[in-house]
Design an enzyme around this catalytic site. Structure first.
Site, PDB file in Angstrom:
ATOM      1  N   ASP A 267     -48.605  28.680 -21.517  1.00 36.35           N
ATOM      2  CA  ASP A 267     -49.420  29.750 -20.951  1.00 36.35           C
ATOM      3  C   ASP A 267     -49.119  30.014 -19.478  1.00 36.35           C
ATOM      4  O   ASP A 267     -48.983  31.161 -19.066  1.00 36.35           O
ATOM      5  CB  ASP A 267     -50.912  29.429 -21.122  1.00 36.35           C
ATOM      6  CG  ASP A 267     -51.308  29.455 -22.591  1.00 36.35           C
ATOM      7  OD1 ASP A 267     -50.622  30.154 -23.377  1.00 36.35           O
ATOM      8  OD2 ASP A 267     -52.280  28.775 -22.953  1.00 36.35           O
TER       9      ASP A 267
ATOM     10  N   ARG B 103     -61.737  20.534 -10.390  1.00 32.72           N
ATOM     11  CA  ARG B 103     -61.500  21.939 -10.038  1.00 32.72           C
ATOM     12  C   ARG B 103     -61.612  22.250  -8.553  1.00 32.72           C
ATOM     13  O   ARG B 103     -60.774  22.987  -8.023  1.00 32.72           O
ATOM     14  CB  ARG B 103     -62.422  22.862 -10.852  1.00 32.72           C
ATOM     15  CG  ARG B 103     -62.188  22.780 -12.357  1.00 32.72           C
ATOM     16  CD  ARG B 103     -60.739  22.924 -12.736  1.00 32.72           C
ATOM     17  NE  ARG B 103     -60.558  22.768 -14.186  1.00 32.72           N
ATOM     18  CZ  ARG B 103     -59.426  22.451 -14.771  1.00 32.72           C
ATOM     19  NH1 ARG B 103     -58.345  22.212 -14.052  1.00 32.72           N
ATOM     20  NH2 ARG B 103     -59.349  22.342 -16.077  1.00 32.72           N
TER      21      ARG B 103
ATOM     22  N   ASP C  94     -64.248  26.601 -16.178  1.00 33.67           N
ATOM     23  CA  ASP C  94     -63.221  26.317 -15.169  1.00 33.67           C
ATOM     24  C   ASP C  94     -62.926  27.528 -14.286  1.00 33.67           C
ATOM     25  O   ASP C  94     -62.733  27.400 -13.083  1.00 33.67           O
ATOM     26  CB  ASP C  94     -61.948  25.803 -15.851  1.00 33.67           C
ATOM     27  CG  ASP C  94     -62.167  24.418 -16.440  1.00 33.67           C
ATOM     28  OD1 ASP C  94     -62.940  23.642 -15.842  1.00 33.67           O
ATOM     29  OD2 ASP C  94     -61.573  24.109 -17.481  1.00 33.67           O
TER      30      ASP C  94
ATOM     31  N   SER D  19     -58.096  22.647 -27.214  1.00 33.38           N
ATOM     32  CA  SER D  19     -57.863  22.879 -25.789  1.00 33.38           C
ATOM     33  C   SER D  19     -58.267  21.600 -25.061  1.00 33.38           C
ATOM     34  O   SER D  19     -59.390  21.114 -25.227  1.00 33.38           O
ATOM     35  CB  SER D  19     -58.710  24.057 -25.311  1.00 33.38           C
ATOM     36  OG  SER D  19     -58.772  24.042 -23.897  1.00 33.38           O
TER      37      SER D  19
HETATM   38  N1  ARG Z   1     -66.612  21.495 -20.958  1.00 32.28           N
HETATM   39  C1  ARG Z   1     -65.948  20.726 -19.979  1.00 32.28           C
HETATM   40  C2  ARG Z   1     -66.236  21.278 -18.624  1.00 32.28           C
HETATM   41  O1  ARG Z   1     -66.639  22.397 -18.512  1.00 32.28           O
HETATM   42  C3  ARG Z   1     -64.485  20.594 -20.260  1.00 32.28           C
HETATM   43  C4  ARG Z   1     -63.644  21.784 -20.025  1.00 32.28           C
HETATM   44  C5  ARG Z   1     -62.274  21.520 -20.529  1.00 32.28           C
HETATM   45  N2  ARG Z   1     -61.334  22.422 -19.978  1.00 32.28           N
HETATM   46  C6  ARG Z   1     -60.247  22.822 -20.650  1.00 32.28           C
HETATM   47  N3  ARG Z   1     -59.454  23.652 -20.044  1.00 32.28           N
HETATM   48  N4  ARG Z   1     -59.985  22.428 -21.865  1.00 32.28           N
HETATM   49  O2  ARG Z   1     -66.082  20.613 -17.649  1.00 32.28           O
END
Ligand code: ARG
Length: 414
Positions: free
Chosen positions: A14, A94, A123, A174
């Site tokens: 991606d 992040r 994110d 993911s």
């Molecule tokens: N739900 C979790 C969070 O918001 C994990 C997010 C996972 N991110 C990903 N790009 N798969 O912190």
């Protein structure tokens, strides 16, 4: 002059496609930044695909130690768990990624930054808020939000532009990984009634595959920060990695929850976070010895508030500064060691000791060396119950509905 953009780059399909796409559709000169938070990216592959996708550079930033010292350990000191369960691995990473993107943008004179987060997740919220807080002038492009390419479309785009994509089967989930944990979502996990398929687990063993013998270890904390395992002082990265491996081997650290995303969606998420689970459990045990009742109560509230703000992407906020100051201050005497046992998916604490423990054997004991004045208890109880008793007689007992069943129940023959 061609404008420059810094792309948060993982090196996968991606973001490689995003790299090319930013040049083709927006005319940017693309600088790729790969931030290593302990997720061991395939950096050679990433460099190769970055070149093929026309990046002017692919920079790898090793941020593992900063991640632990400035993001993870403060969250550990707070015992931060989102909705009581999720240790926030992805969420904590992040703001650091955002900061490094901004630093890089400044260093190369870029006018924009880009990331590949989808428009449904947390994110993007965290990155966008952090970036625009640190650098309001930078434009932010969410490539996945803008182009919504399917996997097939992305593969076709890569092939057309000569980007080598490893011919792997489509990833069924993911995922996001760093030293504090691994997050897994999508695919079969979208049915909360369905048991997570065996292939979601990569860091933790199934119970039946864990060693028959338990392992016991001691974790030492200084001001709420872990510094040693079994008396061996370790750097943060080694310490966390070691606990992660050990916990995973013994099947400790699996979390399966439905959580509330910032954007209003309930989402089924699975986490593997052995080090986080072990360290938060141990840290809480040590706080039982070292914090007063009032500190304990306040800290639990702060923990929820802290977890919520980290989850919601408000890292660079005054609210965070204020909560962090409280947490820091509370940790001054959180010095000591906790003995832990891991066995077949279970974590038990076997013992704990602190340098300035508030626990007093002379006060707690029922033995001969008891120093507690039991007679003083009577007077204390009188005062402790006084207000309750006055109110009960003047109000509660006058209430005919008797909601607390204070009056004796009527007898049969009455
Ligand atoms: N739900 C979790 C969070 O918001 C994990 C997010 C996972 N991110 C990903 N790009 N798969 O912190």
């Amino acid at each position: 002059m061609t404008e420059k953009i810094v792309l948060a780059y993982s090196g996968g399909l991606d973001t490689s496609v995003a790299c090319k796409w930013l040049q083709e559709t927006h005319g940017y000169e693309v600088h790729c930044l790969t931030v290593d938070l302990g997720n061991l990216p395939d950096i050679e592959g990433a460099r190769l695909r970055g070149d093929e996708a026309g990046a002017v550079e692919v920079e790898l930033a090793d941020a593992k130690e900063d991640f632990l010292n400035y993001f993870v350990f403060p969250a550990l000191q707070a015992n931060a768990l989102y909705q009581g369960e999720y240790p926030l691995a992805t969420a904590l990473g992040r703001p650091l990624i955002a900061k490094l993107l901004v630093d890089k943008a400044r260093a190369v004179g870029a006018t924009a930054v880009a990331h590949g987060c989808t428009g449904k997740g947390n994110d993007q919220v965290r990155l966008d808020i952090a970036i625009s807080t640190l650098a309001p002038d930078l434009k932010i492009i969410g490539t996945a939000r803008e182009n919504e390419m399917s996997r097939d479309a992305a593969l076709a785009y890569a092939a057309e532009h000569g980007i080598t994509v490893r011919q792997t089967a489509e990833a069924p989930y993911s995922t996001d990984e760093n030293l504090w944990g691994r997050s897994v979502e999508c695919g079969e996990l979208e049915d909360p009634w369905a048991e997570p398929p065996a292939d979601v687990w990569e860091w933790t063993r199934n119970i039946e595959d864990t060693p028959a013998d338990a392992v016991t270890l001691e974790v030492t904390f200084e001001q709420g920060v872990p510094v040693a395992i079994d008396d061996e002082r370790l750097d943060p990265v080694t310490l966390v990695q070691r606990l992660s491996d050990l916990g995973g081997e013994h099947g400790v650290g699996r979390i399966d929850m439905v959580e509330d995303r910032v954007v209003g969606i309930k989402s089924r998420e699975v986490y593997e976070a052995p080090a986080a689970v072990i360290l938060i459990a141990a840290h809480k045990q040590l706080e039982q010895l070292t914090l007063s009742k009032a500190q304990h109560r306040m800290k639990a509230r702060v923990a929820d508030e802290y977890a919520d703000l980290v989850y919601g992407g408000h890292w660079f906020s005054a609210h965070h500064r204020d909560l962090a100051a409280y947490v820091q201050s509370s940790q001054q005497d959180v010095n000591g060691t906790v003995r832990i046992q891991l066995h077949r998916g279970n974590l038990r604490t076997l013992g704990k000791q602190a340098d300035h423990s508030l626990y007093s054997k002379e006060l707690a004991t029922y033995g001969d060396d008891d120093l507690f004045d039991q007679k003083a208890a009577q007077g204390f109880i009188k005062l402790h119950g006084l207000a309750v008793q006055v109110q009960a007689h003047r109000q509660l007992l006058q209430d005919k509905r008797d909601p607390l069943h204070l009056a004796a129940p009527p007898r049969e023959d009455d």
